[in-house]
Design an enzyme around this catalytic site. Structure first.
Site, PDB file in Angstrom:
ATOM      1  N   ASP A 182     -20.659  14.120  18.786  1.00  0.00           N
ATOM      2  CA  ASP A 182     -19.222  14.030  18.454  1.00  0.00           C
ATOM      3  C   ASP A 182     -18.403  13.760  19.734  1.00  0.00           C
ATOM      4  O   ASP A 182     -17.562  14.565  20.117  1.00  0.00           O
ATOM      5  CB  ASP A 182     -18.733  15.322  17.769  1.00  0.00           C
ATOM      6  CG  ASP A 182     -18.816  16.549  18.664  1.00  0.00           C
ATOM      7  OD1 ASP A 182     -19.676  16.578  19.573  1.00  0.00           O
ATOM      8  OD2 ASP A 182     -17.996  17.478  18.493  1.00  0.00           O
ATOM      9  N   ASP A 193     -20.800  14.936  25.325  1.00  0.00           N
ATOM     10  CA  ASP A 193     -21.628  14.132  24.416  1.00  0.00           C
ATOM     11  C   ASP A 193     -21.857  12.737  25.025  1.00  0.00           C
ATOM     12  O   ASP A 193     -22.955  12.185  24.910  1.00  0.00           O
ATOM     13  CB  ASP A 193     -20.931  13.921  23.077  1.00  0.00           C
ATOM     14  CG  ASP A 193     -20.636  15.218  22.348  1.00  0.00           C
ATOM     15  OD1 ASP A 193     -21.417  15.634  21.498  1.00  0.00           O
ATOM     16  OD2 ASP A 193     -19.595  15.825  22.670  1.00  0.00           O
ATOM     17  N   ASN A 230     -15.267  17.261  18.035  1.00  0.00           N
ATOM     18  CA  ASN A 230     -14.287  17.249  19.123  1.00  0.00           C
ATOM     19  C   ASN A 230     -13.025  16.476  18.732  1.00  0.00           C
ATOM     20  O   ASN A 230     -11.929  16.763  19.201  1.00  0.00           O
ATOM     21  CB  ASN A 230     -14.891  16.618  20.375  1.00  0.00           C
ATOM     22  CG  ASN A 230     -15.822  17.572  21.096  1.00  0.00           C
ATOM     23  OD1 ASN A 230     -15.541  18.760  21.191  1.00  0.00           O
ATOM     24  ND2 ASN A 230     -16.939  17.053  21.587  1.00  0.00           N
ATOM     25  N   THR A 281     -25.533  17.583  19.033  1.00  0.00           N
ATOM     26  CA  THR A 281     -24.652  18.089  20.094  1.00  0.00           C
ATOM     27  C   THR A 281     -23.223  18.259  19.579  1.00  0.00           C
ATOM     28  O   THR A 281     -22.273  18.297  20.355  1.00  0.00           O
ATOM     29  CB  THR A 281     -24.677  17.155  21.331  1.00  0.00           C
ATOM     30  OG1 THR A 281     -24.180  15.877  20.937  1.00  0.00           O
ATOM     31  CG2 THR A 281     -26.072  17.016  21.912  1.00  0.00           C
ATOM     32  N   PHE A 326     -17.894  26.564  19.925  1.00  0.00           N
ATOM     33  CA  PHE A 326     -17.178  25.546  19.145  1.00  0.00           C
ATOM     34  C   PHE A 326     -18.024  24.886  18.043  1.00  0.00           C
ATOM     35  O   PHE A 326     -17.618  24.838  16.880  1.00  0.00           O
ATOM     36  CB  PHE A 326     -16.624  24.472  20.103  1.00  0.00           C
ATOM     37  CG  PHE A 326     -15.883  23.359  19.408  1.00  0.00           C
ATOM     38  CD1 PHE A 326     -14.577  23.535  18.960  1.00  0.00           C
ATOM     39  CD2 PHE A 326     -16.484  22.130  19.189  1.00  0.00           C
ATOM     40  CE1 PHE A 326     -13.896  22.515  18.317  1.00  0.00           C
ATOM     41  CE2 PHE A 326     -15.813  21.101  18.554  1.00  0.00           C
ATOM     42  CZ  PHE A 326     -14.515  21.286  18.113  1.00  0.00           C
ATOM     43  N   ASN A 327     -19.198  24.337  18.377  1.00  0.00           N
ATOM     44  CA  ASN A 327     -19.969  23.558  17.389  1.00  0.00           C
ATOM     45  C   ASN A 327     -20.328  24.391  16.165  1.00  0.00           C
ATOM     46  O   ASN A 327     -20.331  23.897  15.040  1.00  0.00           O
ATOM     47  CB  ASN A 327     -21.267  23.018  18.008  1.00  0.00           C
ATOM     48  CG  ASN A 327     -21.002  21.898  18.998  1.00  0.00           C
ATOM     49  OD1 ASN A 327     -19.953  21.266  18.970  1.00  0.00           O
ATOM     50  ND2 ASN A 327     -21.948  21.680  19.895  1.00  0.00           N
ATOM     51  N   HIS A 348     -22.681  21.010  28.650  1.00  0.00           N
ATOM     52  CA  HIS A 348     -23.333  21.552  27.459  1.00  0.00           C
ATOM     53  C   HIS A 348     -24.348  20.571  26.845  1.00  0.00           C
ATOM     54  O   HIS A 348     -25.533  20.875  26.722  1.00  0.00           O
ATOM     55  CB  HIS A 348     -22.301  21.851  26.376  1.00  0.00           C
ATOM     56  CG  HIS A 348     -21.184  22.760  26.769  1.00  0.00           C
ATOM     57  ND1 HIS A 348     -21.343  24.105  26.951  1.00  0.00           N
ATOM     58  CD2 HIS A 348     -19.854  22.519  26.981  1.00  0.00           C
ATOM     59  CE1 HIS A 348     -20.177  24.665  27.245  1.00  0.00           C
ATOM     60  NE2 HIS A 348     -19.259  23.723  27.272  1.00  0.00           N
ATOM     61  N   ASP A 349     -23.826  19.427  26.393  1.00  0.00           N
ATOM     62  CA  ASP A 349     -24.651  18.558  25.537  1.00  0.00           C
ATOM     63  C   ASP A 349     -25.817  17.888  26.266  1.00  0.00           C
ATOM     64  O   ASP A 349     -26.921  17.807  25.709  1.00  0.00           O
ATOM     65  CB  ASP A 349     -23.756  17.514  24.857  1.00  0.00           C
ATOM     66  CG  ASP A 349     -22.755  18.180  23.906  1.00  0.00           C
ATOM     67  OD1 ASP A 349     -22.989  19.340  23.515  1.00  0.00           O
ATOM     68  OD2 ASP A 349     -21.746  17.546  23.572  1.00  0.00           O
TER      69      ASP A 349
HETATM   70  C1  BDR Z   1     -19.517  22.127  22.611  1.00  0.00           C
HETATM   71  O1  BDR Z   1     -18.234  21.904  22.066  1.00  0.00           O
HETATM   72  C2  BDR Z   1     -17.777  20.615  22.367  1.00  0.00           C
HETATM   73  O2  BDR Z   1     -16.439  20.617  22.797  1.00  0.00           O
HETATM   74  C3  BDR Z   1     -18.710  20.061  23.409  1.00  0.00           C
HETATM   75  O3  BDR Z   1     -18.882  18.672  23.223  1.00  0.00           O
HETATM   76  C4  BDR Z   1     -19.998  20.812  23.193  1.00  0.00           C
HETATM   77  O4  BDR Z   1     -20.834  20.153  22.256  1.00  0.00           O
HETATM   78  C5  BDR Z   1     -19.437  23.249  23.619  1.00  0.00           C
HETATM   79  O5  BDR Z   1     -18.996  24.409  23.007  1.00  0.00           O
HETATM   80 CA    CA Z   2     -20.405  17.916  21.506  1.00  0.00          CA
END
Ligand code: BDR
Ligand code: CA
Length: 312
Positions: free
Chosen positions: A12, A17, A41, A125, A166-167, A240-241
């Site tokens: 996303d 990402d 996102n 991701t 978040f995800n 993160h991703d």
């Molecule tokens: C995740 O949330 C998104 O904002 C980032 O792309 C990542 O996948 C981190 O919490």
């Molecule tokens: Ca992401």
């Protein structure tokens, strides 16, 4: 020669990402069957457009498939404060040279896994909406999935609420469904991604790698870094991703342990949290490999090597 890992990246974009796409596409160990896109996102229109821009920038020869525009049940939550109004604010990116493929992402995932002789690795991701829909719609494909190495969750804490990442928070029902399947899973959560920081000097190195893709990647990271320096008071930005991609390419980059994990879908303050049974006596048998440590040095090296491989 070792057989390539056949994978689908479900994303996303999103700055991190975008970096995950670049690391995955650069790898000679990965056969990237397709890039599927989900809303998270930003809205689906934006995340698809951003994916196509990255594909154009790096001349990536992989088709892009648009998936779900909203979570399974809930309304969409986006993250403009982290990634900007476009979802990929910062440098000017090239206009997409192609459109998304004429097949829904979920259809693509199901068809590809079904038709493949080799087992497929899924690397989500973003919110797990597309992945859950594919697994719900085609139970026959579960056995043909090598593993789901997803960025999301946290054994402790959160980033979008005190308890949730978040995800998972965006689509907790999708995450809850994916989590209870028997498919092998690795959780690349905040426990490790917050240790996988890129510092300003790492970003400087990326910008100076000497090719246009790395330069733009560095500029994207500069934008993403500002949020983490100013709003989160972190000394760098968590990649993160790309860490989910790296954990597939080089499993030793993380250390993980199997635990039973459940997703909270009905908490007053804890919706979207990934509850890990550390004592091992409450939730039954382990269903997820939870990543707890990361070799940051090697990870950053891998990101640099990946970006260096783009043509100058
Ligand atoms: C995740 O949330 C998104 O904002 C980032 O792309 C990542 O996948 C981190 O919490
Ligand atoms: Ca992401």
């Amino acid at each position: 020669m070792k057989k390539k890992i056949k994978a689908i990246l479900d994303c996303d974009p999103g700055h991190d990402d975008a970096l995950a796409i670049l690391v995955a596409s650069a790898s000679s160990r990965l056969n990237l069957a397709g890039i599927t896109v989900v809303a998270g996102n930003q809205t689906l229109d934006n995340t698809v457009n951003n994916t196509l821009k990255i594909v154009e920038l790096a001349e990536i020869d992989t088709a892009v498939y648009a998936g779900y525009g909203k979570p399974l049940i809930r309304e969409l939550t986006t993250a403009p404060e982290v990634h900007g109004e476009s979802g990929l604010d910062g440098p000017i990116l090239p206009d997409p040279g192609t459109a998304a493929a004429d097949r829904h992402a979920v259809r693509f995932i199901i068809d590809t896994v079904r038709q493949s002789e080799q087992k497929i690795t899924l690397i989500p991701t973003g919110p797990l909406t597309n992945i859950a829909a594919a697994l719900l719609g085609a139970p026959d494909i579960h056995d043909k999935i090598e593993q789901i190495c997803f960025m999301g969750g946290a054994a402790r804490g959160g980033n979008w609420s005190p308890a949730a990442e978040f995800n998972i928070l965006v689509d907790p029902e999708a995450a809850a469904f994916v989590m209870q399947t028997d498919i092998p899973k690795t959780m690349i959560g905040l426990d490790v991604t917050r240790k996988a920081l890129l510092y300003p000097e790492d970003i400087e190195k990326i910008k100076n790698l000497g090719n246009p893709v790395a330069r733009v990647a560095g500029e994207l990271l500069e934008y993403y870094l500002q949020y983490h320096l100013e709003k989160k008071k972190m000394p760098g930005c968590p990649l993160h991703d790309p860490l989910a991609v790296a954990a597939v390419l080089e499993p030793d980059i993380i250390s993980s342990r199997p635990y039973a994990v459940k997703v909270e879908t009905a908490g007053r303050h804890t919706t979207g949290s990934t509850v890990v049974d550390f004592d091992g006596d409450r939730f039954g048998r382990p269903n997820v490999n939870v990543a707890l440590e990361v070799d940051r040095e090697r990870f950053v090296e891998l990101v640099l090597e990946s970006l260096h491989s783009y043509k100058s």
